[in-house]
Write a protein that holds these residues in place. Sequence first.
Motif, short mmCIF file in Angstrom:
data_model
loop_
_atom_site.label_atom_id
_atom_site.label_comp_id
_atom_site.label_asym_id
_atom_site.label_seq_id
_atom_site.Cartn_x
_atom_site.Cartn_y
_atom_site.Cartn_z
N ALA A 146 0.81 -1.28 -0.03
CA ALA A 146 0.07 0.00 -0.03
C ALA A 146 0.87 1.40 0.00
CB ALA A 146 -0.87 0.09 1.34
N LYS A 147 2.08 1.30 0.90
CA LYS A 147 2.81 2.42 0.80
C LYS A 147 3.60 2.50 -0.59
CE LYS A 147 5.96 4.69 3.93
NZ LYS A 147 6.93 4.76 5.03
N VAL A 148 3.81 1.50 -1.18
CA VAL A 148 4.44 1.74 -2.60
C VAL A 148 3.43 2.29 -3.40
CG1 VAL A 148 5.15 0.46 -4.53
CG2 VAL A 148 6.12 -0.13 -2.42
N LEU A 149 2.24 1.62 -3.52
CA LEU A 149 1.22 2.56 -4.33
C LEU A 149 1.02 3.77 -3.98
CD1 LEU A 149 -1.23 -0.54 -4.60
CD2 LEU A 149 0.52 0.25 -6.17
N ARG A 150 0.99 4.19 -2.66
CA ARG A 150 0.68 5.64 -2.33
C ARG A 150 1.83 6.71 -3.02
NH1 ARG A 150 0.08 7.41 3.86
NH2 ARG A 150 2.19 7.00 4.11
N ARG A 151 3.22 6.01 -2.99
CA ARG A 151 4.13 6.78 -3.24
C ARG A 151 4.07 7.33 -4.70
NH1 ARG A 151 9.65 5.81 -4.95
NH2 ARG A 151 9.33 3.61 -4.38
N LEU A 152 3.81 5.91 -5.48
CA LEU A 152 3.68 6.10 -6.84
C LEU A 152 2.60 6.95 -7.28
CD1 LEU A 152 4.39 2.40 -8.02
CD2 LEU A 152 5.91 4.50 -8.32
N ASN A 153 1.56 6.91 -6.56
CA ASN A 153 0.22 7.78 -6.80
C ASN A 153 0.72 9.03 -6.59
OD1 ASN A 153 -2.55 8.20 -7.36
ND2 ASN A 153 -2.72 8.85 -5.18
N GLY A 154 1.43 9.60 -5.75
CA GLY A 154 2.09 10.83 -5.49
C GLY A 154 2.76 11.54 -6.82
N LYS A 155 3.35 10.72 -7.66
CA LYS A 155 4.18 11.40 -8.58
C LYS A 155 3.52 10.84 -9.94
CE LYS A 155 8.03 8.11 -8.80
NZ LYS A 155 9.48 7.91 -8.71
N LEU A 156 2.58 9.99 -10.06
CA LEU A 156 2.34 9.45 -11.21
C LEU A 156 0.73 9.06 -11.30
CD1 LEU A 156 4.78 6.32 -11.43
CD2 LEU A 156 4.85 8.38 -13.16
N ASP A 174 5.59 -7.68 -10.26
CA ASP A 174 6.82 -7.82 -9.80
C ASP A 174 7.73 -6.51 -9.53
OD1 ASP A 174 7.16 -7.45 -12.53
OD2 ASP A 174 8.62 -8.94 -12.71
N ASP A 175 7.40 -5.41 -10.21
CA ASP A 175 7.65 -4.03 -9.84
C ASP A 175 7.23 -3.85 -8.51
OD1 ASP A 175 9.09 -3.61 -12.59
OD2 ASP A 175 7.10 -2.94 -13.12
N ILE A 176 6.07 -3.98 -8.12
CA ILE A 176 5.24 -3.69 -6.88
C ILE A 176 6.27 -4.61 -5.71
CG2 ILE A 176 3.21 -3.73 -5.47
CD1 ILE A 176 1.78 -3.16 -8.24
N ALA A 177 6.16 -5.80 -6.09
CA ALA A 177 7.06 -6.79 -5.06
C ALA A 177 8.11 -6.30 -4.72
CB ALA A 177 7.08 -8.18 -5.86
N GLY A 181 9.61 -4.94 -1.15
CA GLY A 181 10.44 -5.85 -0.73
C GLY A 181 9.94 -7.26 -0.05
N THR A 182 9.15 -7.63 -1.10
CA THR A 182 8.28 -8.91 -0.88
C THR A 182 8.41 -9.79 -2.07
OG1 THR A 182 6.35 -10.03 -0.08
CG2 THR A 182 6.22 -8.22 -1.42
N THR A 183 7.74 -10.91 -2.18
CA THR A 183 7.72 -11.88 -3.37
C THR A 183 6.53 -11.38 -4.25
OG1 THR A 183 6.25 -13.48 -2.31
CG2 THR A 183 8.71 -13.96 -1.85
N LEU A 184 6.90 -11.99 -5.45
CA LEU A 184 5.66 -11.67 -6.59
C LEU A 184 4.21 -12.34 -6.04
CD1 LEU A 184 4.35 -10.75 -9.17
CD2 LEU A 184 5.40 -12.97 -10.00
N GLU A 185 4.28 -13.25 -5.45
CA GLU A 185 3.17 -13.98 -4.79
C GLU A 185 2.47 -13.26 -3.51
OE1 GLU A 185 5.98 -15.52 -5.40
OE2 GLU A 185 5.55 -16.83 -7.19
N SER A 186 3.24 -12.87 -2.78
CA SER A 186 2.75 -12.04 -1.68
C SER A 186 2.15 -10.89 -2.06
CB SER A 186 3.94 -11.89 -0.55
OG SER A 186 4.16 -13.22 -0.16
N ALA A 187 2.87 -10.21 -3.02
CA ALA A 187 2.33 -8.80 -3.48
C ALA A 187 1.19 -9.22 -4.31
CB ALA A 187 3.41 -8.11 -4.53
#
Length: 222
Positions: A146-156, A174-177, A181-187
């Motif tokens: 969620a934090k990755v998505l929020r950061r990307l939303n801030g600039k994109l 896999d970019d988000i993963a 800092g997690t696996t593709l499956e977990s993301a």
Amino acid sequence: MSRSPLTRDLGPEEHLDLDGHLTAWSWAEGDPVFLAGEEVTGSYLVVSGRVRVTRDTIDGKEITVDIAAPGDVIGPLDIRASEAVDSAWAMETTCALHLPAEALAEVVEKHPKLALAIIRMQQDRLAQSRERDIAQATKTVEQRVAKVLRRLNGKLGQLQADGSSLLQVRLRRDDIAGMAGTTLESASRAMSKMKKSGIIDSGREWVAIADPDALDTLIGEE
């Protein structure tokens, strides 16, 4: 350059002086801007396009650590040519302005605002790295995604007619993963859960933030 935190505080005359040190470069989709281990002769200010920044792990895997957009700076901010730690790849036709390492000292000496901006940028990079390490031990996978998505939303993010915010980039799971800092499956599981909850919407290589307030609530207090 007015969008970049590195140069947006400079005045018109300072921009003109800086222009004299810059050269324009461009890459097609899939081209490397630079590769890890190569000697990089300066830094790049992205003007248009998107750049995927990747890092090789000790077990030989390549993970995404950032996605650069117009206004972002990639490559080492150093007064000497230095070895790249990460690789950078054009995700689409991309243009950037190159500032040679040997010109950086002169430019910084002439423009104190630029020197302060570089210090702030370096501090931000260190803070992001530190937060990533701390999050590994203190945040759930869903919170990190969620934090990755929020950061990307801030600039994109771009506001849509339905009130959602569509991330203007072809975003792989896999970019988000990698950034979380997690696996593709977990993301993928985390994103599926957020989609079912109505926090995001997503499809093949696209993500929209449907409920930014719920996204903030999921991340929790910083």
